[in-house]
Scaffold this active site. Structure first.
Site, PDB file in Angstrom:
ATOM      1  N   GLU A   1       0.827  -1.216   0.000  1.00 51.77           N
ATOM      2  CA  GLU A   1       0.000   0.000   0.000  1.00 51.77           C
ATOM      3  C   GLU A   1       0.857   1.260   0.000  1.00 51.77           C
ATOM      4  O   GLU A   1       0.427   2.304  -0.470  1.00 51.77           O
ATOM      5  CB  GLU A   1      -0.930   0.018   1.234  1.00 51.77           C
ATOM      6  CG  GLU A   1      -2.155  -0.843   1.060  1.00 51.77           C
ATOM      7  CD  GLU A   1      -3.256  -0.566   2.081  1.00 51.77           C
ATOM      8  OE1 GLU A   1      -3.050   0.205   3.031  1.00 51.77           O
ATOM      9  OE2 GLU A   1      -4.338  -1.157   1.916  1.00 51.77           O
TER      10      GLU A   1
ATOM     11  N   LYS B   1     -14.263  -0.424  -4.099  1.00 49.91           N
ATOM     12  CA  LYS B   1     -15.391  -0.084  -3.215  1.00 49.91           C
ATOM     13  C   LYS B   1     -16.502   0.601  -4.004  1.00 49.91           C
ATOM     14  O   LYS B   1     -17.678   0.289  -3.832  1.00 49.91           O
ATOM     15  CB  LYS B   1     -14.924   0.858  -2.097  1.00 49.91           C
ATOM     16  CG  LYS B   1     -13.954   0.210  -1.127  1.00 49.91           C
ATOM     17  CD  LYS B   1     -13.612   1.182  -0.007  1.00 49.91           C
ATOM     18  CE  LYS B   1     -12.444   0.677   0.821  1.00 49.91           C
ATOM     19  NZ  LYS B   1     -11.913   1.683   1.723  1.00 49.91           N
TER      20      LYS B   1
ATOM     21  N   HIS C   1       8.649 -26.343  -1.584  1.00 42.98           N
ATOM     22  CA  HIS C   1       7.999 -27.436  -2.319  1.00 42.98           C
ATOM     23  C   HIS C   1       6.857 -26.923  -3.186  1.00 42.98           C
ATOM     24  O   HIS C   1       6.022 -27.683  -3.641  1.00 42.98           O
ATOM     25  CB  HIS C   1       7.508 -28.504  -1.337  1.00 42.98           C
ATOM     26  CG  HIS C   1       8.645 -29.093  -0.542  1.00 42.98           C
ATOM     27  ND1 HIS C   1       9.221 -30.304  -0.862  1.00 42.98           N
ATOM     28  CD2 HIS C   1       9.337 -28.608   0.517  1.00 42.98           C
ATOM     29  CE1 HIS C   1      10.218 -30.540  -0.017  1.00 42.98           C
ATOM     30  NE2 HIS C   1      10.308 -29.525   0.831  1.00 42.98           N
TER      31      HIS C   1
HETATM   32  O1  PA5 Z   1      -3.288   1.057   5.929  1.00 41.08           O
HETATM   33  C1  PA5 Z   1      -4.410   1.480   5.764  1.00 41.08           C
HETATM   34  O2  PA5 Z   1      -4.699   2.679   5.939  1.00 41.08           O
HETATM   35  C2  PA5 Z   1      -5.542   0.561   5.345  1.00 41.08           C
HETATM   36  O3  PA5 Z   1      -5.089  -0.719   5.067  1.00 41.08           O
HETATM   37  C3  PA5 Z   1      -6.569   0.476   6.441  1.00 41.08           C
HETATM   38  O4  PA5 Z   1      -5.958   0.013   7.618  1.00 41.08           O
HETATM   39  C4  PA5 Z   1      -7.726  -0.443   6.076  1.00 41.08           C
HETATM   40  O5  PA5 Z   1      -8.267  -0.081   4.849  1.00 41.08           O
HETATM   41  C5  PA5 Z   1      -8.801  -0.390   7.147  1.00 41.08           C
HETATM   42  O6  PA5 Z   1      -9.269   0.906   7.297  1.00 41.08           O
HETATM   43  P1  PA5 Z   1     -10.083   1.381   8.566  1.00 41.08           P
HETATM   44  O7  PA5 Z   1      -9.209   1.228   9.760  1.00 41.08           O
HETATM   45  O8  PA5 Z   1     -10.415   2.797   8.290  1.00 41.08           O
HETATM   46  O9  PA5 Z   1     -11.298   0.510   8.673  1.00 41.08           O
END
Ligand code: PA5
Length: 451
Positions: free
Chosen positions: A304, A439, A325
């Site tokens: 990310e 989303k 494996h």
């Molecule tokens: O690193 C991040 O910001 C994302 O992976 C969030 O942790 C994830 O989308 C979950 O979001 P939230 O904590 O707002 O539910």
């Protein structure tokens, strides 16, 4: 207390020392940008000094609530996705015994009658996770499993609006209220979210849940050392002070931008140097099943943070020797576009000696008297030699032991390397605009108002 150790020397035929040294000016600039809070995403760099500057009062409350959960519950269910669950899952899997959940749930079920008078309590609860998928079968199985157990729920969402945990929490809230009544359930539900915004904050206020704050300047994937990670970890019986102490030690060790003195920045530089040479995939390798989720956490952190604007290494993970494996063939012999970063735990987590066998029908007597951990380490060395010959550079991160202090250091090592690496790459390491695309389509397909 021992320190973790990064070793790029065994990849020196792929990245020369002078090539790393040439990155020093860029590393200096990335360091100044991160610490000076002058770069893209600067509003989300609160994690940099978190091991020193965390909210002491909130942390004390985390420990109090964890103790309460250990006293009144058999199971804690952590509801969250992405950065709101992977850190806690990684730490708990790494530091609790392999079958801790099975043992704790079996003990709770066997001693159900004792629960009312407080036996079988206090050490650590089973910790199960929900809200990290949209699986009906998982949720249905989970609610069945906990039907006759005492349960607490920690719902975690920074935005407070994420669909996966929201669905799971709606199901679990109904389960809790049916079991304990509305007021009783409210005493067992802990919400970790933004200090003011989002549906979860509003619900927590209206329902009277105990709440913990995810600091504004700490994004989900950098939040394991906030209540997001620390409450579940402490409920599992892990010492959060030692985890923070490890992170604090790493903060001090990785503060000097000089590559000759900073392992963390050397890792960031090495992976960017390898990317520039066409190594497009980084595989995090472990040799302990307990580290599987540390790899999952790392994949999210780097995926990310760096995978944007058409750039970034693809972060992959393997569990060795299991995956020797399966993926071993590709790594040895497939497209030469990858390198490995190998996590090694130097001290055995546990010891188990291979006994001699008079009949030796399995032909294993050549291993008699050896520790299984020693055999595992020879597998790691043999794999390194083979992969190097196959053209796969290997970087190493040594953890002296698998304990809170080492893990706290490793978490901070990877977080800081990620921030520096993202700036070296020229991206904003602290946003995740690409996560929104699916989303919108899903909401439209489901008929959510406004989509
Ligand atoms: O690193 C991040 O910001 C994302 O992976 C969030 O942790 C994830 O989308 C979950 O979001 P939230 O904590 O707002 O539910």
């Amino acid at each position: 207390m021992e320190y973790i150790r990064f070793d790029a020397s065994r990849a020196s035929e792929f990245v020369k020392e002078y090539e790393l040294a040439a990155l020093q000016p860029a590393v200096n600039a990335a360091h100044a940008t991160l610490h000076g809070k002058t770069g893209a995403g600067a509003d989300f760099t609160g994690w940099v000094d978190l091991p020193l500057m965390y909210d002491r009062a909130e942390f004390a409350r985390v420990k109090e609530c964890a103790a309460r959960i250990r006293e009144d519950s058999d199971v804690l269910i952590v509801v969250g996705i992405g950065g709101s669950y992977l850190g806690a899952k990684a730490v708990i899997e790494a530091l609790c015994p392999s079958f801790y959940n099975i043992e704790r749930i079996a003990a709770a079920k066997a001693h159900a009658g004792d629960r009312k008078n407080g036996k079988n309590r206090g050490k650590g609860v089973a910790v199960l996770f929900a809200g990290n998928s949209i699986s009906a079968s998982y949720l249905a199985d989970l609610t069945e499993l906990i039907d006759d157990l005492d349960v607490s729920v920690n719902v975690i969402s920074k935005s407070g609006t994420t669909t996966e945990p929201a669905i799971a929490f709606r199901v679990l809230k109904a389960h809790m209220e049916a079991k304990y009544g509305k007021a009783g359930a409210a005493k067992r539900i802990y919400a970790t979210t933004d200090k003011a915004r989002g549906a979860l904050r509003q619900m927590a206020t209206e329902e009277g849940y105990e709440t913990f704050v995810i600091p504004d300047d700490v994004g989900g994937r950098y939040s394991v050392l906030t209540p997001v990670g620390l409450l579940p970890v402490a409920a599992a019986g892990i010492d959060p002070d030692k985890l923070l102490a490890g992170a604090g030690a790493a903060h001090a060790r990785y503060i000097d931008p000089d590559l000759a003195k900073n392992d963390c920045y050397t890792y960031a530089a090495a992976r960017n140097a390898l990317l520039a040479k066409g190594k497009l995939i980084e595989i995090l390798v472990n040799y302990e099943p307990a580290l599987h989720y540390l790899t999952e956490w790392w994949k999210q952190l780097y995926g990310e943070s760096e995978g944007k604007d058409g750039k970034g290494l693809f972060p992959a993970g393997v569990d060795f020797s299991t995956d020797l494996h399966s993926m071993g063939q590709y790594i040895q012999d497939g497209r030469r576009a990858l390198f490995e970063t190998v996590l090694l735990v130097d001290a055995p987590i546990r010891s188990l000696t291979i006994a001699p066998d008079a009949a030796n029908l399995d032909g294993l007597n050549y291993l008699a008297g050896m520790d299984v951990d020693y055999v595992n380490k020879q597998a790691a060395e043999g794999t390194y030699l083979a992969h190097k010959d196959g053209g796969v550079p290997n970087l190493f991160l040594h953890l002296p032991a698998l304990d809170e202090y080492s893990l706290g250091q490793a978490i901070y090592f990877f977080e800081k390397a990620c921030g520096i690496s993202g700036y070296l790459l020229g991206v904003n390491p602290f946003n995740q605009p690409g996560v929104e695309a699916y989303k919108k389509n899903m909401f439209r397909l489901l008929g959510k108002p406004g989509y």
